[in-house]
Design an enzyme around this catalytic site. Sequence first.
Site, short mmCIF file in Angstrom:
data_model
loop_
_atom_site.label_atom_id
_atom_site.label_comp_id
_atom_site.label_asym_id
_atom_site.label_seq_id
_atom_site.Cartn_x
_atom_site.Cartn_y
_atom_site.Cartn_z
N GLY A 100 0.84 -1.18 0.00
CA GLY A 100 0.00 0.00 0.00
C GLY A 100 0.88 1.23 0.00
N GLY A 101 1.92 1.19 -0.83
CA GLY A 101 2.91 2.28 -0.84
C GLY A 101 2.78 3.22 -2.01
CB SER A 136 -1.69 6.99 -2.71
OG SER A 136 -2.54 6.09 -2.02
N GLY A 137 -0.59 8.38 -0.27
CA GLY A 137 -0.81 8.72 1.13
C GLY A 137 0.33 8.36 2.06
N GLY A 150 1.54 5.48 2.91
CA GLY A 150 2.46 4.48 2.38
C GLY A 150 3.50 5.09 1.48
CB SER A 200 -7.47 2.95 12.55
OG SER A 200 -8.34 4.07 12.64
CE1 TYR A 235 -10.25 1.51 8.25
CE2 TYR A 235 -10.45 2.61 10.37
CZ TYR A 235 -9.70 2.29 9.24
OH TYR A 235 -8.42 2.77 9.13
#
Length: 249
Positions: free
Chosen positions: A12-13, A15-16, A18, A135, A148
């Site tokens: 998950g690298g 965007s954002g 990551g 989270s 979530y």
Amino acid sequence: MRFKDKVALVMGGNSGMGLATARAFAAEGAKVHITGRNQQTIDEALAQIPGAAGYSADISDIESSERVVSAIEEKDGRIDVLYINAGVGGFAPLRDITPESWDHTHSINLKGCVFALQKALRLMGKGGSIIVTGSIGAHAALPGNGVYAAAKGGLYAAMKVFAGELVAEGIRLNMVSPGPIDTPLLYRNPGMTEDAIADLKKRMIENIPMHRMGEADEVAKAVLFLASDDASFITAANLFVDGGMLELR
């Protein structure tokens, strides 16, 4: 250069948080590998990280994680640092939760993360470090966040167990739990209009003691700390990066 010649995989690298973390690892000397589901954003991320390798992979597809690990094995032979950041959000009150939305969220945020970790472990050994994105939503009773929260809460519980299992192998496993971070994920909440997202952002800022959203680079700094030898006596920790939102409520 805390990660000179280290091999780092950021799942998950693209965007954002990551992407910010992948850039930071590269800046400190790591050989960086990233994954993402969107080839365009992967290509855009690789343009910012000279020498990095990218793979199109959906963490909910266990075999795609195996293919990524096999590719890294062929290229570098090992993984020194693993950061599992892939995840999806979404809000729905209890009466609106569907089996499909439940399975989708859990297949990525819980099941996919667990099996990605399992696959990567065969390339990790003593001195290895794993960080997983949790989270504050797993710990705060935010209305509409049940699906979530259940996924991230389950991930937190599982990671505590896995950290205990891996400590004898010299592998550290920690979690970083962001609060409201201004990333593209915030604007991709299924079923939420732009006005609803703007209202959500406003309400979040009102509840953050620092009175602002966090930045992706601030999460990256926390991840690099936990991954580095600066945190050599830390495992099974859950580091909140939330501007005091959870601790000071």
